[in-house]
Motif scaffolding. Sequence first.
Motif, mmCIF file in Angstrom:
data_model
loop_
_atom_site.group_PDB
_atom_site.id
_atom_site.type_symbol
_atom_site.label_atom_id
_atom_site.label_comp_id
_atom_site.label_asym_id
_atom_site.label_seq_id
_atom_site.Cartn_x
_atom_site.Cartn_y
_atom_site.Cartn_z
ATOM 1 N N ASN A 1 0.870 -1.179 0.000
ATOM 2 C CA ASN A 1 0.000 0.000 0.000
ATOM 3 C C ASN A 1 0.902 1.223 0.000
ATOM 4 N N TYR B 1 0.769 5.219 0.192
ATOM 5 C CA TYR B 1 -0.048 6.384 0.542
ATOM 6 C C TYR B 1 0.676 7.639 0.084
ATOM 7 N N LEU C 1 -7.885 8.887 5.905
ATOM 8 C CA LEU C 1 -6.483 8.760 5.474
ATOM 9 C C LEU C 1 -5.721 10.048 5.766
ATOM 10 N N ARG D 1 -2.193 2.122 -4.793
ATOM 11 C CA ARG D 1 -1.945 3.530 -4.472
ATOM 12 C C ARG D 1 -3.175 4.147 -3.825
ATOM 13 N N HIS D 2 -2.914 4.988 -2.800
ATOM 14 C CA HIS D 2 -3.985 5.660 -2.065
ATOM 15 C C HIS D 2 -3.668 7.147 -1.974
#
Length: 78
Positions: free
Chosen positions: A5, A7, A44, A35-36
């Motif tokens: 992950n 971020y 988030l 992808r975030h």
Amino acid sequence: MTRINFYERQGCHLCDDALEVVLAEAAAADAEVVRHDVDAKPELQARYGELVPVVEIDGVQHSQWFVDAGRLRAALTR
């Protein structure tokens, strides 16, 4: 398959640099990169705020701000 992950946020030069490393090492290790955008969700933003980029491997935080290719490679080969 190992899941990474990543971020990030738009306009973050550290994120751009780290993403290059993450994508290269993930490809070599046959790992999945998700992808975030931390600014897309309030939870988030609250969790990661100014810590981006943040890399998690299978849900465990590996790094923030900078990604060392050798350290990431070692983590992905365990």
